[in-house]
Design an enzyme around this catalytic site. Sequence first.
Site, PDB file in Angstrom:
ATOM      1  N   ASP A  15       7.161  34.716  40.874  1.00  0.00           N
ATOM      2  CA  ASP A  15       7.572  36.061  40.462  1.00  0.00           C
ATOM      3  C   ASP A  15       6.446  36.859  39.812  1.00  0.00           C
ATOM      4  O   ASP A  15       6.203  38.011  40.169  1.00  0.00           O
ATOM      5  CB  ASP A  15       8.760  35.988  39.496  1.00  0.00           C
ATOM      6  CG  ASP A  15      10.012  35.462  40.189  1.00  0.00           C
ATOM      7  OD1 ASP A  15      10.047  35.496  41.439  1.00  0.00           O
ATOM      8  OD2 ASP A  15      10.923  35.002  39.491  1.00  0.00           O
ATOM      9  N   ARG A  96       7.894  33.237  22.263  1.00  0.00           N
ATOM     10  CA  ARG A  96       7.707  34.639  22.680  1.00  0.00           C
ATOM     11  C   ARG A  96       6.841  35.448  21.720  1.00  0.00           C
ATOM     12  O   ARG A  96       5.929  36.149  22.156  1.00  0.00           O
ATOM     13  CB  ARG A  96       9.060  35.339  22.895  1.00  0.00           C
ATOM     14  CG  ARG A  96      10.005  34.632  23.848  1.00  0.00           C
ATOM     15  CD  ARG A  96       9.368  34.268  25.161  1.00  0.00           C
ATOM     16  NE  ARG A  96      10.286  33.568  26.038  1.00  0.00           N
ATOM     17  CZ  ARG A  96       9.909  32.730  26.991  1.00  0.00           C
ATOM     18  NH1 ARG A  96       8.620  32.485  27.190  1.00  0.00           N
ATOM     19  NH2 ARG A  96      10.790  32.128  27.749  1.00  0.00           N
ATOM     20  N   ASP A 125      15.135  36.922  26.250  1.00  0.00           N
ATOM     21  CA  ASP A 125      13.667  36.960  26.256  1.00  0.00           C
ATOM     22  C   ASP A 125      13.104  38.368  26.433  1.00  0.00           C
ATOM     23  O   ASP A 125      12.083  38.702  25.848  1.00  0.00           O
ATOM     24  CB  ASP A 125      13.120  35.986  27.304  1.00  0.00           C
ATOM     25  CG  ASP A 125      13.226  34.539  26.838  1.00  0.00           C
ATOM     26  OD1 ASP A 125      13.122  34.317  25.610  1.00  0.00           O
ATOM     27  OD2 ASP A 125      13.418  33.650  27.668  1.00  0.00           O
ATOM     28  N   SER A 176      16.501  26.882  36.280  1.00  0.00           N
ATOM     29  CA  SER A 176      15.673  27.869  35.600  1.00  0.00           C
ATOM     30  C   SER A 176      15.226  27.228  34.288  1.00  0.00           C
ATOM     31  O   SER A 176      16.047  26.911  33.432  1.00  0.00           O
ATOM     32  CB  SER A 176      16.492  29.135  35.332  1.00  0.00           C
ATOM     33  OG  SER A 176      15.841  29.876  34.330  1.00  0.00           O
TER      34      SER A 176
HETATM   35  N1  ARG Z   1      18.817  30.522  26.055  1.00  0.00           N
HETATM   36  C1  ARG Z   1      17.579  30.129  25.500  1.00  0.00           C
HETATM   37  C2  ARG Z   1      17.054  31.175  24.558  1.00  0.00           C
HETATM   38  O1  ARG Z   1      17.460  32.299  24.637  1.00  0.00           O
HETATM   39  C3  ARG Z   1      16.550  29.731  26.515  1.00  0.00           C
HETATM   40  C4  ARG Z   1      16.180  30.725  27.532  1.00  0.00           C
HETATM   41  C5  ARG Z   1      15.037  30.222  28.329  1.00  0.00           C
HETATM   42  N2  ARG Z   1      15.139  30.368  29.724  1.00  0.00           N
HETATM   43  C6  ARG Z   1      15.558  29.460  30.644  1.00  0.00           C
HETATM   44  N3  ARG Z   1      15.266  29.698  31.872  1.00  0.00           N
HETATM   45  N4  ARG Z   1      16.192  28.384  30.373  1.00  0.00           N
HETATM   46  O2  ARG Z   1      16.235  30.916  23.719  1.00  0.00           O
END
Ligand code: ARG
Length: 402
Positions: A15, A96, A125, A176
């Site tokens: 991506d 992040r 995110d 994912s």
């Molecule tokens: N839900 C978790 C958070 O908001 C993880 C998100 C990360 N992405 C994934 N593809 N699992 O911190």
Amino acid sequence: MSKDRVVLAYSGGLDTSVAIGWIGEQTGKEVIACAVDVGQGGEDLEVIRQRALDCGAVDAYVADAKDEFAEEYCLPAIKANGLYMDQYPLVSALSRPLICTHLVKVAKDFGADTVAHGCTGKGNDQVRFEVSLTSQNPEIKCISPVRDLALTRDVAIKYAEEHELPIETTKHNPFSIDQNVWGRAVETGYLEDLWNPPTKDVYVYTDDPAYPPIPDQVVISFKQGVPVALDGQEMSSLQIIQEMNRRAGAQGIGRLDMVEDRLVGIKSREIYEAPGAVALIIAHQNLENLTLEREQGRFKRQVEQRWSELVYEGQWYSPLKGSLDAFVEDSQKYVTGDIRMILHGGRAVVDGRRSTVGLYDFNLATYDSGDSFDQSLSRGFIGIYGLSTQLAAAREQKESKK
Ligand code: ARG
């Protein structure tokens, strides 16, 4: 700041590789790729840099930020016992803001006025990226090719094939995944049915706790809230986290299967594995039980909850988070000592603790003869302590008889 340049948070995957050319075409701007290693594993940073250039980036910045992540982001999470909804050790949420400090720096160095990230429009995110970016540079503009420039997966595959980009388009991972030094987060289509149990192939950082090896005893030494040694051997923060990932991971510790409340209002099912994080936080909490004064500890547990919510919701750089950090930091003055734990079969259980600055007083606590606690003080204390509830109970009795 140049209006003609964009810095893209680059992972090296399909991506964001396609996004380089896509952003260029959609916005007419030059793209600078920025890849930050927080322990995602996978490819070498040089390979990622070259791919960015091959995909059309005018320049690429790569950084190994694993030590920085451990010291500046994971350590504060240990001190704050950072667990969202009492469980999730904030794996993605912690990485992040670090990635954003690099993005802001790269934007400044390369003269770009815009930063792009590859998040969708449904998750946390996107919020964490954009809020962390504008908290550090209020002038910066943010775009998301996936959310704002209609870069869907099908478009990405077609684009990569047509432009012969040096990136695999066929290998479709059903999961994912976001992973780093602090842990691993996994979502999938299959797991979106909440009744479906996670399959074995979901897990990478942990072995099955149902078939553990022999119990592993570890002594974790803390200095002012920071783990500094394992079994008496001093190590860097990163080494301690990695070593605890390995040892606690071998025992299947730190697996989580939870439904969580996202900032955007959606409830989502997420599988996590964070063996080192979970074991270190349990050890730290146990040391605090010994070393924090009671009221300070009680108040800290409220602070921890708010701290974790703020971090989860992208407010790493907010004034309130900064103020709570100051409280947490101050509270760690005497959180120094050793915790002994048995790691086994999915659990990290504390079975010994010692501190030269703990508040445990054997002579006060002992039930043996010769204790120094003056029990006659308790009688008067209880009379006054229970007085207001006693008065209310007397009223209740009187009124219910009417
Ligand atoms: N839900 C978790 C958070 O908001 C993880 C998100 C990360 N992405 C994934 N593809 N699992 O911190």
